[in-house]
Motif scaffolding. Sequence first.
Motif, PDB file in Angstrom:
ATOM      1  N   SER A   1       0.824  -1.207   0.000  1.00  0.00           N
ATOM      2  CA  SER A   1       0.000   0.000   0.000  1.00  0.00           C
ATOM      3  C   SER A   1       0.860   1.259   0.000  1.00  0.00           C
ATOM      4  O   SER A   1       0.608   2.200  -0.763  1.00  0.00           O
ATOM      5  CB  SER A   1      -0.921  -0.018   1.221  1.00  0.00           C
ATOM      6  N   ILE A   2       1.887   1.284   0.832  1.00  0.00           N
ATOM      7  CA  ILE A   2       2.796   2.440   0.884  1.00  0.00           C
ATOM      8  C   ILE A   2       3.520   2.597  -0.439  1.00  0.00           C
ATOM      9  O   ILE A   2       3.626   3.713  -0.976  1.00  0.00           O
ATOM     10  CB  ILE A   2       3.784   2.295   2.061  1.00  0.00           C
TER      11      ILE A   2
ATOM     12  N   GLU B   1       2.408   6.310  -7.198  1.00  0.00           N
ATOM     13  CA  GLU B   1       1.419   7.241  -7.752  1.00  0.00           C
ATOM     14  C   GLU B   1       1.896   8.690  -7.661  1.00  0.00           C
ATOM     15  O   GLU B   1       1.649   9.494  -8.546  1.00  0.00           O
ATOM     16  CB  GLU B   1       0.065   7.074  -7.063  1.00  0.00           C
ATOM     17  N   ARG B   2       2.589   9.017  -6.572  1.00  0.00           N
ATOM     18  CA  ARG B   2       3.084  10.372  -6.369  1.00  0.00           C
ATOM     19  C   ARG B   2       4.144  10.745  -7.409  1.00  0.00           C
ATOM     20  O   ARG B   2       4.255  11.896  -7.814  1.00  0.00           O
ATOM     21  CB  ARG B   2       3.661  10.502  -4.959  1.00  0.00           C
TER      22      ARG B   2
ATOM     23  N   GLU C   1       2.567   1.620  -3.394  1.00  0.00           N
ATOM     24  CA  GLU C   1       1.629   2.093  -4.418  1.00  0.00           C
ATOM     25  C   GLU C   1       1.393   3.594  -4.300  1.00  0.00           C
ATOM     26  O   GLU C   1       1.365   4.310  -5.295  1.00  0.00           O
ATOM     27  CB  GLU C   1       0.303   1.330  -4.330  1.00  0.00           C
ATOM     28  N   THR C   2       1.247   4.086  -3.083  1.00  0.00           N
ATOM     29  CA  THR C   2       1.058   5.523  -2.858  1.00  0.00           C
ATOM     30  C   THR C   2       2.271   6.305  -3.351  1.00  0.00           C
ATOM     31  O   THR C   2       2.130   7.342  -4.012  1.00  0.00           O
ATOM     32  CB  THR C   2       0.820   5.801  -1.357  1.00  0.00           C
ATOM     33  N   VAL C   3       3.454   5.815  -3.044  1.00  0.00           N
ATOM     34  CA  VAL C   3       4.681   6.487  -3.474  1.00  0.00           C
ATOM     35  C   VAL C   3       4.802   6.473  -4.997  1.00  0.00           C
ATOM     36  O   VAL C   3       5.137   7.494  -5.612  1.00  0.00           O
ATOM     37  CB  VAL C   3       5.924   5.836  -2.807  1.00  0.00           C
TER      38      VAL C   3
END
Length: 148
Positions: free
Chosen positions: A13-14, A20-21, A16-18
Motif C-alpha cells: 500500500s505504501i 502514484e506520487r 503504491e502511494t509512493v
Amino acid sequence: MSNNINNTERFHSIVETVIERHRHRPGALLPVLHDIQEALGFIPSATVGQIAGGLNLSRAEVHGVISFYHDFRYAPGPQVRICMGEACQSMGSAALLSQATEILGDGVEPVYCLGNCACAPNIDISHAYHGRMSQEKLASLLAREVAA
C-alpha cells in the motif's frame, strides 16, 4: 503469520502511494526508492516487482539501482558501514567489521572511505558518523540500535 501478511499488505500500500506520487516524473525511480526507504526504513524485496511494474521498468533495473547505491537496503534494522580505508584498517577496523557482523549479521557493510581519516577508525550507523571507534563503543552503539 498474520503479522507478516499485514506487513506485506502495508508495504504494498505504501509503495503504491509512493509510485502514484512520482509515476509521471522523468527519472522517477530514485525519488520512489528514497520515499519508500524513508517511509519503511528499507525497501522490501517483495516490492521490487511492484515498483518495476508501476514505473514500466524491469525488475533487474530496479534491483540494479537498489544494489548500486549504498543508502538503499533490503533489510530492516540499523545500517552499519565500517570504513576499510588504510587509516581505519591500521587502527583496527577489521576487528570492528567482524564484531558488527557477529552482532547484527545482515546490514553490515565494509566501505572504502568515510572521509574522516584523522579520527580513524570510523563507522556510520544509519547515517550517524562515529570516529575513534573502539570495540567497547561499537558494542554499546549497536546494543542501543538493536533495542530501538
